[in-house]
Design a protein around this motif. Sequence first.
Motif, PDB file in Angstrom:
ATOM      1  N   SER A   1       1.668  -7.086   8.693  1.00  8.60           N
ATOM      2  CA  SER A   1       1.243  -5.694   8.853  1.00  8.60           C
ATOM      3  C   SER A   1       0.818  -5.127   7.510  1.00  8.60           C
ATOM      4  CB  SER A   1       2.395  -4.843   9.400  1.00  8.60           C
ATOM      5  OG  SER A   1       3.309  -4.556   8.360  1.00  8.60           O
ATOM      6  N   VAL A   2       0.171  -3.987   7.595  1.00  4.76           N
ATOM      7  CA  VAL A   2      -0.065  -3.187   6.394  1.00  4.76           C
ATOM      8  C   VAL A   2       1.290  -2.617   5.971  1.00  4.76           C
ATOM      9  CG1 VAL A   2      -2.432  -2.539   6.956  1.00  4.76           C
ATOM     10  CG2 VAL A   2      -0.544  -1.219   7.925  1.00  4.76           C
ATOM     11  N   ALA A   3       1.366  -2.015   4.787  1.00  2.48           N
ATOM     12  CA  ALA A   3       2.601  -1.334   4.384  1.00  2.48           C
ATOM     13  C   ALA A   3       2.580   0.059   5.016  1.00  2.48           C
ATOM     14  CB  ALA A   3       2.678  -1.238   2.870  1.00  2.48           C
ATOM     15  N   ARG A   4       3.593   0.371   5.813  1.00  7.95           N
ATOM     16  CA  ARG A   4       3.664   1.684   6.463  1.00  7.95           C
ATOM     17  C   ARG A   4       4.767   2.505   5.803  1.00  7.95           C
ATOM     18  NH1 ARG A   4       1.020   2.688  11.449  1.00  7.95           N
ATOM     19  NH2 ARG A   4       1.941   4.731  11.070  1.00  7.95           N
ATOM     20  N   ASP A   5       4.503   2.926   4.558  1.00  2.00           N
ATOM     21  CA  ASP A   5       5.508   3.704   3.829  1.00  2.00           C
ATOM     22  C   ASP A   5       5.700   5.090   4.434  1.00  2.00           C
ATOM     23  OD1 ASP A   5       5.785   1.558   2.133  1.00  2.00           O
ATOM     24  OD2 ASP A   5       4.366   2.320   0.655  1.00  2.00           O
ATOM     25  N   ASP A   6       4.830   5.459   5.380  1.00  2.00           N
ATOM     26  CA  ASP A   6       4.955   6.756   6.051  1.00  2.00           C
ATOM     27  C   ASP A   6       6.039   6.729   7.133  1.00  2.00           C
ATOM     28  OD1 ASP A   6       3.109   4.890   7.325  1.00  2.00           O
ATOM     29  OD2 ASP A   6       2.744   6.457   8.813  1.00  2.00           O
ATOM     30  N   LEU A   7       6.451   5.536   7.568  1.00  2.00           N
ATOM     31  CA  LEU A   7       7.452   5.447   8.639  1.00  2.00           C
ATOM     32  C   LEU A   7       8.842   5.254   8.043  1.00  2.00           C
ATOM     33  CD1 LEU A   7       5.595   2.925  11.003  1.00  2.00           C
ATOM     34  CD2 LEU A   7       5.731   5.413  11.275  1.00  2.00           C
TER      35      LEU A   7
ATOM     36  N   ASP B   1      -4.775  -0.628  10.849  1.00  2.00           N
ATOM     37  CA  ASP B   1      -5.567  -1.286   9.814  1.00  2.00           C
ATOM     38  C   ASP B   1      -5.747  -0.416   8.575  1.00  2.00           C
ATOM     39  OD1 ASP B   1      -7.207   0.557  10.929  1.00  2.00           O
ATOM     40  OD2 ASP B   1      -8.840  -0.815  11.436  1.00  2.00           O
ATOM     41  N   LEU B   2      -4.929   0.649   8.461  1.00  2.00           N
ATOM     42  CA  LEU B   2      -4.964   1.483   7.258  1.00  2.00           C
ATOM     43  C   LEU B   2      -3.651   1.306   6.519  1.00  2.00           C
ATOM     44  CD1 LEU B   2      -6.390   4.984   8.283  1.00  2.00           C
ATOM     45  CD2 LEU B   2      -7.454   3.253   6.817  1.00  2.00           C
ATOM     46  N   CYS B   3      -3.713   0.965   5.248  1.00  2.00           N
ATOM     47  CA  CYS B   3      -2.489   0.729   4.485  1.00  2.00           C
ATOM     48  C   CYS B   3      -2.170   1.923   3.598  1.00  2.00           C
ATOM     49  CB  CYS B   3      -2.666  -0.527   3.630  1.00  2.00           C
ATOM     50  SG  CYS B   3      -1.136  -0.974   2.777  1.00  2.00           S
ATOM     51  N   THR B   4      -0.871   2.219   3.467  1.00  2.00           N
ATOM     52  CA  THR B   4      -0.458   3.338   2.614  1.00  2.00           C
ATOM     53  C   THR B   4      -0.463   2.930   1.134  1.00  2.00           C
ATOM     54  OG1 THR B   4       1.800   2.667   3.166  1.00  2.00           O
ATOM     55  CG2 THR B   4       0.920   4.594   4.310  1.00  2.00           C
ATOM     56  N   ARG B   5      -0.742   1.675   0.852  1.00  2.00           N
ATOM     57  CA  ARG B   5      -0.826   1.223  -0.545  1.00  2.00           C
ATOM     58  C   ARG B   5      -2.249   0.752  -0.866  1.00  2.00           C
ATOM     59  NH1 ARG B   5       4.931  -2.029  -1.247  1.00  2.00           N
ATOM     60  NH2 ARG B   5       6.179  -0.477  -0.121  1.00  2.00           N
ATOM     61  N   ALA B   6      -2.482   0.432  -2.134  1.00  2.00           N
ATOM     62  CA  ALA B   6      -3.824  -0.010  -2.531  1.00  2.00           C
ATOM     63  C   ALA B   6      -3.696  -1.107  -3.594  1.00  2.00           C
ATOM     64  CB  ALA B   6      -4.624   1.165  -3.069  1.00  2.00           C
TER      65      ALA B   6
ATOM     66  N   VAL C   1      -7.851  -4.670   2.456  1.00  2.00           N
ATOM     67  CA  VAL C   1      -7.479  -3.749   3.541  1.00  2.00           C
ATOM     68  C   VAL C   1      -7.713  -2.296   3.084  1.00  2.00           C
ATOM     69  CG1 VAL C   1      -5.505  -2.907   4.900  1.00  2.00           C
ATOM     70  CG2 VAL C   1      -5.800  -5.354   4.519  1.00  2.00           C
ATOM     71  N   LYS C   2      -8.209  -1.462   4.018  1.00  2.00           N
ATOM     72  CA  LYS C   2      -8.507  -0.061   3.665  1.00  2.00           C
ATOM     73  C   LYS C   2      -7.225   0.738   3.412  1.00  2.00           C
ATOM     74  CE  LYS C   2     -11.503   0.692   7.156  1.00  2.00           C
ATOM     75  NZ  LYS C   2     -11.566   0.050   8.168  1.00  2.00           N
ATOM     76  N   THR C   3      -7.290   1.672   2.463  1.00  2.00           N
ATOM     77  CA  THR C   3      -6.135   2.527   2.173  1.00  2.00           C
ATOM     78  C   THR C   3      -6.305   3.855   2.901  1.00  2.00           C
ATOM     79  OG1 THR C   3      -5.989   1.558  -0.005  1.00  2.00           O
ATOM     80  CG2 THR C   3      -4.839   3.624   0.299  1.00  2.00           C
ATOM     81  N   GLY C   4      -5.212   4.412   3.406  1.00  2.00           N
ATOM     82  CA  GLY C   4      -5.292   5.710   4.062  1.00  2.00           C
ATOM     83  C   GLY C   4      -3.947   6.064   4.656  1.00  2.00           C
ATOM     84  N   LEU C   5      -3.909   7.197   5.315  1.00  2.00           N
ATOM     85  CA  LEU C   5      -2.663   7.605   5.954  1.00  2.00           C
ATOM     86  C   LEU C   5      -2.777   7.358   7.458  1.00  2.00           C
ATOM     87  CD1 LEU C   5       0.042   8.669   5.093  1.00  2.00           C
ATOM     88  CD2 LEU C   5      -0.763  10.986   5.581  1.00  2.00           C
TER      89      LEU C   5
END
Length: 287
Positions: free
Chosen positions: A102-108, A59-64, A70-74
């Motif tokens: 899903s949230v955007a998972r730009d970390d993956l 539930d944490l998105c890499t975008r804002a 939706v909450k932003t975070g890593l």
Amino acid sequence: MSERKPEWLKIKLNTGENFKELKRMMRGKTLHTVCEEARCPNIYECWANRTATFMILGDLCTRACRFCAVKTGLPTELDLAEPERVAEATEQMGLRHVVVTSVARDDLKDGGASIFAETIKAIRKRMPLCSVEVLIPDFLGNWDALKVVMDARPDILNHNIETVERLSDRVRSKAKYNRTLELLAKAKEFQPDIPTKSSIMIGVGETMEEILKTMDDLRRVDVDILTIGQYLQPTPKHLPVKKFYHPDEFAQLKDEGMKRGFKHVESGPLVRSSYHAHEQVESAAKA
Ligand code: SF4
Ligand code: SF4
């Protein structure tokens, strides 16, 4: 502009038996539905019609994006058991149509595409008659990741354009108007028989001409299903509403969309991407 909502945005509550039963089932699960988290105004109607939207990959998105609550975070971990849990909940809820987003998972590296694919497969296995729609992020333009999702053969591939070209960079974070169009074109290239879908939220400062041009752009990449809904500001920190469109204007936009060749257009003040989604699959299949 004041956030006072016009009459047509006030919701009639219909807490029928189906809704209450699904609400009981969801209690105590470690899954998130967008329906509940986003306090979607259509929850009573959708759940009564056995449609729900699950949010996977945390539930944490890499975008804002400036319109999104939706909450932003890593995010820190990847839950590999999630596909099976979503499938199990779909079965327990007896859904006819399930939307997985899903949230955007730009970390993956693959943006979470493999988890989307596994979720589609797990639902198919348990619920072969339930239609599966995926509402995916843009994977930062990684088309190999998109192919992984398309190869799992969802019933609908949904990716939102959200707004008109001029406002895109201001409203969305990192997403690009042209990349959205490219993704929708690629999805068709990979699996030409899978219907594609996109959504525009209006009320953030666009003009009628710009909305029509966005429709033309979506038709150019052969998008089949379009939804158009009113933007509502989730908190005072988010983008203000510039205009509340009248239901007659939504009806006019639906006509414009149908004229342009979309197989199904859902357009109305309370329309959200997955609203009446089951009917959308049926009419896209018939058209
Ligand atoms: Fe859930 Fe989508 Fe229906 Fe809203 S429109 S209640 S998010 S399925
Ligand atoms: Fe919200 Fe999606 Fe933007 Fe993330 S990428 S902030 S979930 S709209």
